[in-house]
Scaffold this active site. Structure first.
Site, mmCIF file in Angstrom:
data_model
loop_
_atom_site.group_PDB
_atom_site.id
_atom_site.type_symbol
_atom_site.label_atom_id
_atom_site.label_comp_id
_atom_site.label_asym_id
_atom_site.label_seq_id
_atom_site.Cartn_x
_atom_site.Cartn_y
_atom_site.Cartn_z
ATOM 1 N N HIS A 59 0.797 -1.239 0.000
ATOM 2 C CA HIS A 59 0.000 0.000 0.000
ATOM 3 C C HIS A 59 0.825 1.282 0.000
ATOM 4 C CE1 HIS A 59 0.455 1.279 4.264
ATOM 5 N NE2 HIS A 59 0.692 0.014 4.444
HETATM 6 N N1 UDP Z 1 -2.903 -6.114 9.206
HETATM 7 C C1 UDP Z 1 -4.119 -6.729 9.438
HETATM 8 N N2 UDP Z 1 -4.880 -7.105 8.353
HETATM 9 C C2 UDP Z 1 -4.474 -6.939 7.063
HETATM 10 C C3 UDP Z 1 -3.218 -6.315 6.851
HETATM 11 C C4 UDP Z 1 -2.464 -5.911 7.938
HETATM 12 O O1 UDP Z 1 -4.498 -6.950 10.590
HETATM 13 O O2 UDP Z 1 -5.209 -7.296 6.144
HETATM 14 C C5 UDP Z 1 -2.124 -5.640 10.369
HETATM 15 C C6 UDP Z 1 -0.824 -6.356 10.635
HETATM 16 O O3 UDP Z 1 -0.692 -6.578 11.997
HETATM 17 C C7 UDP Z 1 0.219 -5.385 10.161
HETATM 18 C C8 UDP Z 1 -0.442 -4.055 10.392
HETATM 19 O O4 UDP Z 1 -1.822 -4.288 10.151
HETATM 20 O O5 UDP Z 1 1.397 -5.413 10.881
HETATM 21 C C9 UDP Z 1 0.203 -3.058 9.477
HETATM 22 O O6 UDP Z 1 -0.662 -2.170 8.974
HETATM 23 P P1 UDP Z 1 -0.266 -1.249 7.731
HETATM 24 O O7 UDP Z 1 0.300 -2.088 6.627
HETATM 25 O O8 UDP Z 1 -1.487 -0.448 7.468
HETATM 26 O O9 UDP Z 1 0.819 -0.283 8.372
HETATM 27 P P2 UDP Z 1 2.387 -0.160 8.227
HETATM 28 O O10 UDP Z 1 3.019 -1.311 8.919
HETATM 29 O O11 UDP Z 1 2.657 -0.151 6.777
HETATM 30 O O12 UDP Z 1 2.671 1.138 8.892
#
Ligand code: UDP
Length: 361
Positions: A209
């Protein structure tokens, strides 16, 4: 001590859950501490927000600023305007922010201008990549934060280099990993497991994303079709972030192995990750979780603010080109997975340490 806790986006909800639990435990022990939970409304889709509150037993927020989407500036400004009103109406001893989203930075600025102390959980991490909105949020937040809670010695070092006072920097571990340990026994097989004929360790989980990977639709399609080709008989489960979904729109993808599904709740998602063969992602949080679970992770970015996931954990930085991913992934298939370990203090007790330190201030 009266605290306002700010959360705005999916990864924030995962991080505040154990902090709230640690506060509740202190309250039950008769210690004078209370919190007010403010949801800024940055993520408002049910499956990026409400589901996490329900599954992680996070209490209903005391206030929802309902800022919703917008450009970087629109969203940041809307959060600041709404949070200023909130904090004037409900003044607190401390505002606690987590992570690196727009809510983190916006609420920190507001709090400091209202002479309120700020604690930043997950302070000091740096990718060095100023094209990432998160990096700007991190730098601005840490430039005015009072109490820094870090996930690694490296992050603490970054803060010292930046001029933060050593006595305000506390290396406490990782609250995201607190949540993982607290919920591991509740991870839940998703309802599509049988329908998709998934087998333990025989599928790949994919999440994408970040703007660098998804903002340009033709390169996104190229990337997904390339990833599809390296499946080597394995299914690829792709919970698609609303941001990525919106960019793909109605475009047709020529893929055989990728199964696109809605973003998953935490318990289903972590079940998928824990039982997967490997993860391909551009999420920083996921590179931490795969490290703790010992799952090989391939991060589609040119840099990371979490170097310990590579030096100690299971993460491999593969850049943003599918050719490079193919090269590193096929190398991994030929050799066995690299030896990995769990970073220091990622032991499930970070939140308790944070609250103990705050109470001693
Ligand atoms: N996650 C979830 N469902 C999904 C995808 C991600 O629960 O379908 C959780 C997972 O624990 C992951 C976290 O959301 O570590 C990360 O979210 P995101 O990718 O939005 O944030 P980033 O880590 O990129 O800041």
């Amino acid at each position: 001590m009266k605290i306002t806790i700010v959360a705005g986006a999916r990864p924030n909800f995962i991080k505040i859950a154990p902090i709230i639990r640690a506060i509740e435990n202190k309250k039950s022990a008769g210690i004078d501490i209370s919190y007010r939970l403010v949801h800024t409304g940055q993520h408002y889709d049910k499956n990026l927000s409400d589901t996490f509150f329900e599954e992680l037993n996070i209490p209903k927020p005391h206030s929802n600023l309902e800022v919703k989407s917008g450009s970087q500036a629109e969203q940041t400004a809307a959060i600041m305007i709404a949070f200023e009103k909130e904090l004037i109406k409900f003044p607190r001893d401390l505002v606690l922010v987590v992570g690196d989203v727009n809510s983190t930075m916006a609420c920190t600025i507001v709090a400091k201008k209202l002479n309120t102390k700020v604690a930043h959980v997950e302070a000091g991490i740096r990718s060095g990549d100023m094209t990432m909105p998160e990096e700007i949020n991190r730098i601005v937040t840490d430039s005015i934060t009072d109490y820094f809670f870090t996930t690694s010695e490296k992050a603490s070092e970054n803060l010292k280099k930046f001029g933060a006072n050593s006595k305000d920097i506390h290396f406490v571990g990782n609250v995201m990993i607190d949540t993982l340990y607290q919920n591991q026994s509740r991870f839940e097989q998703p309802s599509f497991w049988n329908e998709f004929q998934l087998d333990i360790k025989n599928y790949i989980v994919l999440t994408l994303h970040r703007p660098a990977n998804v903002d340009e639709v033709d390169s996104l399609i190229n990337l997904l079709e390339g990833i599809d080709n390296l499946a080597n008989g394995k299914k690829i489960i792709f919970p698609i972030h609303p941001r990525t979904k919106a960019i793909l729109g109605e475009k047709k993808l020529d893929v055989k192995n990728i199964f696109m599904i809605e973003p998953q709740g935490y318990l289903n998602f972590m079940y998928l990750v824990k039982n997967s063969f490997a993860v391909i992602t551009d999420s920083g949080g996921l590179s931490e979780e795969t490290t703790v679970l010992g799952i090989p992770c391939f991060t589609m970015r040119n840099n990371t603010e979490r170097p310990e996931t590579i030096t100690i954990g299971t993460n491999n930085l593969v850049g943003t080109s599918v050719e490079n991913l193919e090269k590193i992934y096929s190398e991994f298939l030929k050799t066995s997975a690299k030896k990995s370990g769990i970073p220091e203090l990622w032991d499930g007790k970070a939140s308790e340490r944070i609250i103990d330190i705050l109470l001693s201030k």
